[in-house]
Motif scaffolding. Structure first.
Motif, PDB file in Angstrom:
ATOM      1  N   CYS A 112     -30.322  18.050 -32.064  1.00 23.53           N
ATOM      2  CA  CYS A 112     -31.658  17.431 -32.058  1.00 23.53           C
ATOM      3  C   CYS A 112     -32.659  18.378 -31.398  1.00 23.53           C
ATOM      4  CB  CYS A 112     -31.631  16.087 -31.345  1.00 23.53           C
ATOM      5  SG  CYS A 112     -30.610  14.844 -32.149  1.00 23.53           S
ATOM      6  N   LEU A 128     -36.912   9.431 -35.703  1.00 25.53           N
ATOM      7  CA  LEU A 128     -35.861  10.419 -35.917  1.00 25.53           C
ATOM      8  C   LEU A 128     -35.477  10.502 -37.391  1.00 25.53           C
ATOM      9  CD1 LEU A 128     -33.332  10.007 -32.964  1.00 25.53           C
ATOM     10  CD2 LEU A 128     -35.474  11.285 -33.056  1.00 25.53           C
ATOM     11  N   GLU A 132     -30.891  13.701 -37.335  1.00 25.97           N
ATOM     12  CA  GLU A 132     -30.998  13.616 -35.876  1.00 25.97           C
ATOM     13  C   GLU A 132     -30.240  12.403 -35.340  1.00 25.97           C
ATOM     14  OE1 GLU A 132     -35.303  15.804 -35.038  1.00 25.97           O
ATOM     15  OE2 GLU A 132     -35.257  13.706 -35.701  1.00 25.97           O
ATOM     16  N   GLU A 135     -26.603  13.274 -35.379  1.00 22.46           N
ATOM     17  CA  GLU A 135     -26.266  14.191 -34.284  1.00 22.46           C
ATOM     18  C   GLU A 135     -26.188  13.455 -32.955  1.00 22.46           C
ATOM     19  OE1 GLU A 135     -29.232  17.265 -34.471  1.00 22.46           O
ATOM     20  OE2 GLU A 135     -27.923  18.568 -35.649  1.00 22.46           O
ATOM     21  N   ALA A 136     -27.139  12.557 -32.697  1.00 23.82           N
ATOM     22  CA  ALA A 136     -27.138  11.795 -31.441  1.00 23.82           C
ATOM     23  C   ALA A 136     -25.888  10.923 -31.347  1.00 23.82           C
ATOM     24  CB  ALA A 136     -28.394  10.945 -31.348  1.00 23.82           C
ATOM     25  N   LEU A 173     -32.177  12.336 -25.512  1.00 24.49           N
ATOM     26  CA  LEU A 173     -31.516  11.613 -26.592  1.00 24.49           C
ATOM     27  C   LEU A 173     -31.705  10.107 -26.455  1.00 24.49           C
ATOM     28  CD1 LEU A 173     -28.154  13.576 -27.011  1.00 24.49           C
ATOM     29  CD2 LEU A 173     -30.229  13.764 -28.377  1.00 24.49           C
ATOM     30  N   HIS A 176     -34.986   8.529 -27.488  1.00 24.80           N
ATOM     31  CA  HIS A 176     -35.284   8.472 -28.920  1.00 24.80           C
ATOM     32  C   HIS A 176     -34.293   7.640 -29.722  1.00 24.80           C
ATOM     33  CE1 HIS A 176     -37.599  12.038 -27.668  1.00 24.80           C
ATOM     34  NE2 HIS A 176     -38.370  11.768 -28.678  1.00 24.80           N
TER      35      HIS A 176
END
Length: 220
Positions: A112, A128, A132, A135-136, A173, A176
């Motif tokens: 991210c 996002l 993203e 990935e988080a 992280l 978001h």
């Protein structure tokens, strides 16, 4: 000469945040000098740091004649100067803690990448992308596995440099993409981590500052 930590803006200097936490957690006395790293004064101010620190960046810890100019080195120094509790005594746990720290120090910022530390303090967050979010969620799953393996309450059992290294990434992280019920131990760990008094002290000051907006955040 006193022990001096050259730090940065509370809502922008994630690397100084890590060094500062380690020193405070080990109850090490130091004077802090905050270097304004906002543009345009950033370049002049960091050039002055470059007079005694080759990277010309913060953080830098000056302890009498010793100049330590890397956040990881400062964290390790704080642990050794203190009681050594920020790294496990068990050799395998210590290696795992160092692996997490090294990951954060090297390539974790690619996860991210458009979500800077500064963006954790923005009132209006961007939406996002699907990538993203994926990935988080992947990062949360890795943290969950560590917490399951070591039965918490922190990533390798007791509070360590691994937890300290990840605080800024946790912030950007989580700000978001909330941790879902799929990762209950991670949710508890993040809450426990961010409630630590020294971390709260830094964050209280950071949230009180005017946000530092990074170019491209809302268009990325």
């Amino acid at each position: 000469m006193a022990r001096i930590l050259y730090s940065g803006n509370r809502n922008a200097s994630s690397w100084a945040f890590r060094a500062w936490i380690a020193l405070r957690e080990q109850n090490i006395d130091f004077k802090e000098l905050i270097v304004d790293i906002r543009r345009p004064q950033r370049w002049k101010n960091l050039a002055e740091i470059g007079a005694f620190s080759p990277p010309a960046a913060v953080p830098v810890l000056v302890d009498n004649e010793c100049v330590i100019y890397d956040s990881l080195a400062i964290m390790e120094y704080a642990n050794e100067l203190g009681d050594g509790s920020l790294l496990p005594s068990n050799i395998k746990l210590r290696a795992q803690a160092r692996s997490l720290v090294a990951w954060q120090h090297s390539t974790f910022s690619k996860v991210c990448a458009c979500l800077s530390f500064e963006s954790a303090f923005y009132k209006e967050k961007k939406q996002l992308t699907t990538n993203e979010i994926t990935e988080a969620e992947w990062v949360y799953s890795i943290w969950e596995k560590h917490l399951i393996e070591h039965s918490g309450p922190y990533l390798v059992g007791e509070f360590s440099l691994a937890d300290i290294a990840l605080v800024p990434s946790v912030l950007r992280l989580k700000a978001h993409h909330s941790v879902s019920e799929n990762f209950p131990l991670t949710r508890e760990w993040i809450q426990r981590l961010l409630e630590r008094p020294h971390i709260q002290e830094w964050l209280t000051e950071a949230y009180a500052l005017e946000p530092i907006y990074c170019e491209g955040y809302y268009s990325s």
